[in-house]
Design a protein around this motif. Structure first.
Motif, PDB file in Angstrom:
ATOM      1  N   UNK A 109       0.868  -1.191   0.000  1.00  0.00           N
ATOM      2  CA  UNK A 109       0.000   0.000   0.000  1.00  0.00           C
ATOM      3  C   UNK A 109       0.894   1.227   0.000  1.00  0.00           C
ATOM      4  N   UNK A 110       0.683   2.055  -0.989  1.00  0.00           N
ATOM      5  CA  UNK A 110       1.475   3.286  -1.100  1.00  0.00           C
ATOM      6  C   UNK A 110       0.632   4.431  -0.534  1.00  0.00           C
ATOM      7  N   UNK A 111       1.053   4.952   0.616  1.00  0.00           N
ATOM      8  CA  UNK A 111       0.318   6.020   1.295  1.00  0.00           C
ATOM      9  C   UNK A 111       0.966   7.359   0.974  1.00  0.00           C
ATOM     10  N   UNK A 112       0.155   8.312   0.645  1.00  0.00           N
ATOM     11  CA  UNK A 112       0.667   9.663   0.396  1.00  0.00           C
ATOM     12  C   UNK A 112      -0.147  10.669   1.185  1.00  0.00           C
ATOM     13  N   UNK A 113       0.458  11.789   1.541  1.00  0.00           N
ATOM     14  CA  UNK A 113      -0.272  12.813   2.293  1.00  0.00           C
ATOM     15  C   UNK A 113       0.053  14.191   1.733  1.00  0.00           C
ATOM     16  N   UNK A 114      -0.939  14.799   1.075  1.00  0.00           N
ATOM     17  CA  UNK A 114      -0.787  16.195   0.658  1.00  0.00           C
ATOM     18  C   UNK A 114      -1.896  17.057   1.252  1.00  0.00           C
ATOM     19  N   UNK A 115      -2.360  16.652   2.429  1.00  0.00           N
ATOM     20  CA  UNK A 115      -3.332  17.500   3.132  1.00  0.00           C
ATOM     21  C   UNK A 115      -2.667  18.785   3.567  1.00  0.00           C
ATOM     22  N   UNK A 116      -3.439  19.789   3.922  1.00  0.00           N
ATOM     23  CA  UNK A 116      -2.855  21.092   4.253  1.00  0.00           C
ATOM     24  C   UNK A 116      -1.994  21.095   5.515  1.00  0.00           C
ATOM     25  N   UNK A 117      -2.438  20.445   6.585  1.00  0.00           N
ATOM     26  CA  UNK A 117      -1.807  20.707   7.875  1.00  0.00           C
ATOM     27  C   UNK A 117      -1.429  19.482   8.701  1.00  0.00           C
ATOM     28  N   UNK A 118      -2.121  18.358   8.503  1.00  0.00           N
ATOM     29  CA  UNK A 118      -1.973  17.291   9.488  1.00  0.00           C
ATOM     30  C   UNK A 118      -1.268  16.049   8.965  1.00  0.00           C
ATOM     31  N   UNK A 119      -0.448  15.479   9.833  1.00  0.00           N
ATOM     32  CA  UNK A 119       0.176  14.178   9.588  1.00  0.00           C
ATOM     33  C   UNK A 119      -0.785  13.107  10.088  1.00  0.00           C
ATOM     34  N   UNK A 120      -0.718  11.944   9.457  1.00  0.00           N
ATOM     35  CA  UNK A 120      -1.696  10.927   9.839  1.00  0.00           C
ATOM     36  C   UNK A 120      -1.022   9.627  10.242  1.00  0.00           C
ATOM     37  N   UNK A 121      -1.208   9.197  11.479  1.00  0.00           N
ATOM     38  CA  UNK A 121      -0.732   7.875  11.897  1.00  0.00           C
ATOM     39  C   UNK A 121      -1.711   6.814  11.398  1.00  0.00           C
ATOM     40  N   UNK A 122      -1.338   6.148  10.318  1.00  0.00           N
ATOM     41  CA  UNK A 122      -2.253   5.181   9.710  1.00  0.00           C
ATOM     42  C   UNK A 122      -2.010   3.808  10.328  1.00  0.00           C
ATOM     43  N   UNK A 123      -3.076   3.249  10.818  1.00  0.00           N
ATOM     44  CA  UNK A 123      -3.018   2.018  11.582  1.00  0.00           C
ATOM     45  C   UNK A 123      -3.831   0.937  10.885  1.00  0.00           C
ATOM     46  N   UNK A 124      -3.265  -0.300  10.855  1.00  0.00           N
ATOM     47  CA  UNK A 124      -4.018  -1.414  10.285  1.00  0.00           C
ATOM     48  C   UNK A 124      -4.175  -2.496  11.345  1.00  0.00           C
ATOM     49  N   UNK A 125      -5.381  -2.984  11.452  1.00  0.00           N
ATOM     50  CA  UNK A 125      -5.668  -4.046  12.423  1.00  0.00           C
ATOM     51  C   UNK A 125      -5.290  -5.419  11.863  1.00  0.00           C
ATOM     52  N   UNK A 126      -4.960  -6.303  12.762  1.00  0.00           N
ATOM     53  CA  UNK A 126      -4.849  -7.718  12.405  1.00  0.00           C
ATOM     54  C   UNK A 126      -3.591  -8.126  11.673  1.00  0.00           C
ATOM     55  N   UNK A 127      -2.608  -7.263  11.624  1.00  0.00           N
ATOM     56  CA  UNK A 127      -1.370  -7.648  10.937  1.00  0.00           C
ATOM     57  C   UNK A 127      -0.285  -6.659  11.342  1.00  0.00           C
ATOM     58  N   UNK A 128       0.934  -6.978  10.949  1.00  0.00           N
ATOM     59  CA  UNK A 128       1.974  -5.959  11.069  1.00  0.00           C
ATOM     60  C   UNK A 128       2.658  -5.823   9.729  1.00  0.00           C
ATOM     61  N   UNK A 129       3.274  -4.688   9.542  1.00  0.00           N
ATOM     62  CA  UNK A 129       3.840  -4.382   8.231  1.00  0.00           C
ATOM     63  C   UNK A 129       5.199  -3.738   8.391  1.00  0.00           C
ATOM     64  N   UNK A 130       5.868  -3.593   7.247  1.00  0.00           N
ATOM     65  CA  UNK A 130       7.134  -2.874   7.253  1.00  0.00           C
ATOM     66  C   UNK A 130       7.056  -1.743   6.249  1.00  0.00           C
ATOM     67  N   UNK A 131       7.738  -0.663   6.577  1.00  0.00           N
ATOM     68  CA  UNK A 131       7.812   0.459   5.637  1.00  0.00           C
ATOM     69  C   UNK A 131       8.978   0.168   4.695  1.00  0.00           C
ATOM     70  N   UNK A 132       8.673  -0.049   3.424  1.00  0.00           N
ATOM     71  CA  UNK A 132       9.707  -0.464   2.485  1.00  0.00           C
ATOM     72  C   UNK A 132      10.274   0.689   1.690  1.00  0.00           C
ATOM     73  N   UNK A 133       9.522   1.791   1.626  1.00  0.00           N
ATOM     74  CA  UNK A 133      10.018   2.925   0.842  1.00  0.00           C
ATOM     75  C   UNK A 133       9.337   4.206   1.279  1.00  0.00           C
ATOM     76  N   UNK A 134       9.954   5.327   0.949  1.00  0.00           N
ATOM     77  CA  UNK A 134       9.325   6.640   1.095  1.00  0.00           C
ATOM     78  C   UNK A 134       9.487   7.330  -0.250  1.00  0.00           C
ATOM     79  N   UNK A 135       9.033   8.561  -0.329  1.00  0.00           N
ATOM     80  CA  UNK A 135       9.218   9.289  -1.587  1.00  0.00           C
ATOM     81  C   UNK A 135      10.689   9.622  -1.799  1.00  0.00           C
ATOM     82  N   UNK A 136      11.508   9.337  -0.770  1.00  0.00           N
ATOM     83  CA  UNK A 136      12.946   9.530  -0.915  1.00  0.00           C
ATOM     84  C   UNK A 136      13.664   8.313  -1.466  1.00  0.00           C
TER      85      UNK A 136
END
Ligand SMILES: [Cu+2]
Lengths: 458, 443
Positions: B251-278
């Motif tokens: 899942x590729x998550x992006x955030x271009x909202x005006x002001x807020x960062x979002x802690x996105x949480x998924x139930x029932x599993x764990x995941x790893x962050x494999x990449x950023x826009x960097x």
């Protein structure tokens, strides 16, 4: 003891005659005022107890027409004015009276003529009597106009006071609802405070606002009492024992207002003040004319006398014992006293009255325009409230409720919206009372009353 | 063809299948309807069997290949966006939507992107996170003249690096980003990296302030954002993500909202962050997570293999971000005795109801009349009861046979695997006495 007794007798005799005349004047007053005035107002002796017709009418819920009827039947000042028509009537009777002959009888014991009878008559008085009567009859007209004006003015006052009273009742009801809204806000704040959801401050603000508003309700209650007493006085109700009720709230104004054309002309033609002053002017003119005529007219007194026995006769010398007759005329020549002062005074009074007459015409025209302006303006505002503002505020209320349901308004803001709506309702009632009062004023101006427009019903 | 297969196949393939037209005819259509999904590229764009990205509730921009250059067309315009049933607003976006269509290409491609401005004010497009010639970077005033209304400018550059990027307006940023001038830009690597994934989703977070009863986001808002979205939709309008149990998901998550960062949480599993826009995160630096913070102006790519089937919640963990149009001016009355107030209100405003004495969770089910075009306190039906959440919330549906599943159906729970009312006998056997005081649990 004698003198008061005779005065009373003659007074009663005179009153009897005059009160019949008032009865004859009343239909004319009714016709002039285009209003039904009950006969009872001038019947019988003056009595301090409240008119039975008035008491009867007060048992029903009182609407505006009933208020007018009651005031016309019961108002003491108006009844006094009806009675006062008798004053002019009496003066008219007095003015039409021809001079009485002067009869002289003499016994002359030092002479042989045993008896002398002389009749004198003021011929000038006889000639001037009809003119004097005409002057007095103009004053009767004036009195009738004055009474008719008072009828219309009393009717207007009854309507205006009635509208103010009903408006005050409605405003009190609105103030009580506004207080209830504040009480709800206070209850909400207290509930928040008690459950730990708000600071003392929140509750205190609402409690203070509620307590302050109670003053307003108290004032509104006083206003109702005041307006009721104003009407009670106007109705001529003797005691405070009569509890009467209004028939409900002020009716809504019609959609279209029709104002007749030529308002000023109609008002001028109908004006009782002008009619009264014209009658007064006529009376003054006649009095002045009479005074000047009387001034130039020689005062003629004719006399006829009869003599029994001869004036030269003595006890020893009887020259005869038969009736002899003679006649004479006294003429007082108007060489020095020509009644000029009186004529001049009357003439000046006439001129002064004429100025007032013209001034009254100016006032009547202005009052007609003003009454029309107020009526048109009040009608426009009443319609603005009914057609635009009240529905707009209703929509605000409905939307406020939806926003409240969506949690976008607090209960305090919701109740504020309700109070704003009640404020509008209050203003609407005030404007409606102003409209009905303005309408009564306008109709009274058209009917001939000289109206000093009120500052609304506030 | 139904929505499920559309999601499974991805926008490009599905649309081509739907249309069934010749490539030429489709190419002619393209200019007139730029927001239709890609049709002139019929196969997955990425080499090595990498699946095409799927943009739930969105689409992918079609390319036309001209002399080896991928040519695309973005139209900046006002769009009518339905955030959730009952709430629409006029936003600004690209090709008929906000976010705009997902741009999807392969490392090494040369792209030529025409940008037509149909907004009432100038605009530009900035290619967020990409390394490209400075003159193509899209910052109005600094790198280019802004594109005036009615004009079309063209950007052309090579996609030097694979990664998950974004694009957005860089003129009148506050207004244009707040109104929705944003989109995702996915560049697949020339050769697949890491384990192969079965599903590749794009979710873009955004936040809006749409006053209750209003129908246009407030671009001046700095706080009090009350509509939170994944790909322009608030739950229950967010399309669920249907995946196979045991299959690798990206899942590729992006955030271009005006002001807020979002802690996105998924139930029932764990995941790893494999990449950023960097770029890619080295495997040695990947740590297991259940929540990933997606800051404003960045992307986070997560990968996981769900081991438990079911309907799993996926949402921002800021509680106010899982509400839609929550009114904050309501009178707090939790725990209050409102009997007096209720009596009074009945007289003063019979239509008004005291709310919140017992909390607010049941309000969604009340369906009280609220202003037009608003969804404040509107829950949505769930398999057990009303789901009181909205906003930045979606459901990850882990199934045994994802391709055979209808995304609209709820998970079927095996018997004995759901929470039920406690049995008295069993409570007694377990020594549970509810009559005991508050400290009973500690005995
Ligand atoms: Cu969030």
């Amino acid at each position: 003891m004698r003198i008061p007794f005779t005065t009373l007798i003659s007074g009663v005799l005179l009153t009897g005659c005059v009160s019949t005349a008032i009865h004859n004047d009343l239909p004319q007053v009714r016709e002039l005022a285009r209003t039904s005035v009950p006969d009872g107002v001038v019947e019988g002796e003056v009595n301090a107890s409240t008119d039975s017709q008035v008491l009867q009418a007060l048992r029903q819920p009182v609407d505006v027409d009933a208020a007018v009827r009651i005031a016309l039947a019961g108002n003491r000042e108006l009844r006094a004015l009806f009675r006062e028509m008798g004053i002019a009537r009496g003066r008219l009777l007095q003015a039409g009276v021809v001079p009485n002959p002067v009869v002289g009888v003499e016994f002359l014991p030092e002479r042989n003529s045993r008896f002398e009878l002389r009749v004198e008559y003021d011929i000038t008085g006889l000639i001037l009597a009809p003119a004097s009567s005409r002057a007095a009859s103009s004053e009767v007209d004036a009195a009738r106009f004055r009474a008719a004006a008072a009828v219309v003015a009393t009717g207007l006052e009854a309507r205006a006071d009635y509208y103010s009273f009903v408006a005050a009742e409605q405003k009190l009801a609105i103030a009580q609802q506004a207080l209830d809204a504040l009480a709800a806000a206070r209850d909400a704040a207290n509930a928040m405070r008690a459950s730990g959801n708000a600071a003392e401050f929140t509750a205190d603000v609402q409690i203070a606002a509620y307590e302050r508003a109670r003053v307003g309700v108290s004032e509104a209650e006083l206003e109702v009492a005041h307006r009721r007493e104003t009407l009670t006085r106007l109705f001529g109700i003797a005691g405070g024992e009569v509890i009467w009720h209004s028939s409900g709230s002020l009716p809504e104004a019609e959609h279209q207002l029709s104002v007749p054309d030529r308002v000023e002309t109609t008002a001028i033609e109908a004006s009782f003040a002008l009619k009264e002053q014209r009658a007064h002017l006529e009376a003054l003119g006649r009095q002045a004319g009479m005074a000047s005529t009387a001034g130039w007219m020689p005062e003629i007194v004719a006399d006829v006398h009869a003599l029994l026995g001869h004036p030269e006769s003595t006890e020893t010398n009887s020259l005869g014992d038969d009736w002899r007759f003679g006649a004479g005329v006294d003429v007082r020549l108007p060489i020095f006293a020509q009644n000029r002062g009186m004529a001049g005074a009357l003439s000046a009074e006439f001129d002064a009255q004429m100025e007032r007459y013209i001034g009254t015409a100016v006032t009547v025209r202005s009052a007609a325009r003003e009454a029309r302006n107020r009526l048109v303006s009040a009608h426009a505002r009443v319609r603005l409230y009914a057609d635009v503002i009240v529905p707009a505020q209703q929509r605000v209320m409905e939307q406020a409720l939806l926003q409240y349901n969506a949690m976008d308004l607090s209960v305090f803001e919701l109740l504020n919206a309700r109070r704003e709506q009640l404020d509008v309702e209050l203003a609407r009632v005030e404007t409606l009372a102003e409209y009905w009062t303005a309408r009564a004023e306008f109709e009274s101006v058209i009917a001939g009353a000289l109206v000093h427009t009120r500052e609304g019903a506030r | 063809m139904d929505r499920r297969s559309f999601i499974q196949l991805g926008g490009i393939a599905a649309a081509a299948a739907l249309a069934g037209k010749s490539t030429e005819a489709l190419a002619q259509d393209q200019a007139a309807s730029p927001n239709r999904p890609a049709r002139n590229v019929a196969s997955p764009p990425a080499p090595g069997g990498q699946p095409a990205v799927v943009t739930p509730n969105g689409s992918t921009l079609p390319w036309r290949v001209v002399n080896g250059v991928k040519v695309g067309h973005l139209i900046a315009q006002e769009v009518d966006n339905e955030f959730a049933p009952g709430l629409r607003a006029r936003c600004w976006g690209y090709n008929g939507g906000t976010p705009g269509p997902t741009l999807e290409a392969v490392e090494g491609d040369r792209v030529r992107i025409y940008v037509t401005n149909r907004l009432p004010e100038p605009t530009t497009v900035h290619w967020h996170g990409m390394i490209l010639p400075n003159g193509m970077d899209g910052v109005a005033g600094l790198n280019q003249r802004p594109i005036p209304p009615g004009e079309t400018y063209v950007y052309e550059f090579d996609l030097r690096h694979a990664g998950t990027f974004m694009y957005h307006s860089h003129f009148d940023e506050m207004t244009q980003i707040a109104l929705g001038m944003v989109g995702m830009f996915v560049v697949h690597p020339r050769a697949a990296r890491g384990p192969r994934v079965a599903h590749d989703f794009v979710l873009m977070a955004h936040e809006w302030k749409i006053d209750i009863g209003a129908s246009r986001p407030d671009p001046l808002a700095m706080n009090d954002f009350n509509v939170l979205t994944f790909n322009g939709k608030s739950f229950p309008a967010t399309e669920p993500l249907v995946v196979g149990r045991g299959q690798r998901v990206r899942i590729r998550l992006g955030n271009l909202g005006p002001m807020d960062h979002h802690p996105i949480h998924i139930h029932g599993l764990n995941f790893k962050v494999t990449a950023t826009d960097g770029g890619y995160v080295p495997e040695s630096a990947q740590s297991p997570q259940t929540t990933v913070l997606v800051p404003v102006g960045s992307t986070r790519v997560i990968e996981f293999v769900p081991e438990e089937a079911g309907d799993w919640a996926m949402h921002c963990h800021m509680t106010h971000h899982i509400m839609t149009q929550m009114g904050h001016r309501m009178t707090p009355l939790v725990g209050a005795d409102t009997r007096r107030l209720d009596q009074r209100l009945t007289r003063v405003l019979p239509a008004a109801m005291t709310m919140g004495q017992t909390g607010m969770g049941t309000m969604g089910a009340m369906q009280m009349p609220i202003p037009e075009n608003s969804v404040a306190m509107r829950g949505s039906p769930g398999p057990f009861s009303t789901i009181d959440m909205g906003g930045m919330f979606t459901v990850l549906k882990v199934r045994e046979r994802p391709t055979a599943e209808d995304a609209a159906t709820w998970y079927t729970y095996p018997p004995g695997t759901t929470v039920e009312r406690a049995d008295a006998q069993r409570m007694q056997a377990d020594g549970i006495d509810t009559a005991l005081g508050p400290d009973a649990g500690e005995r």
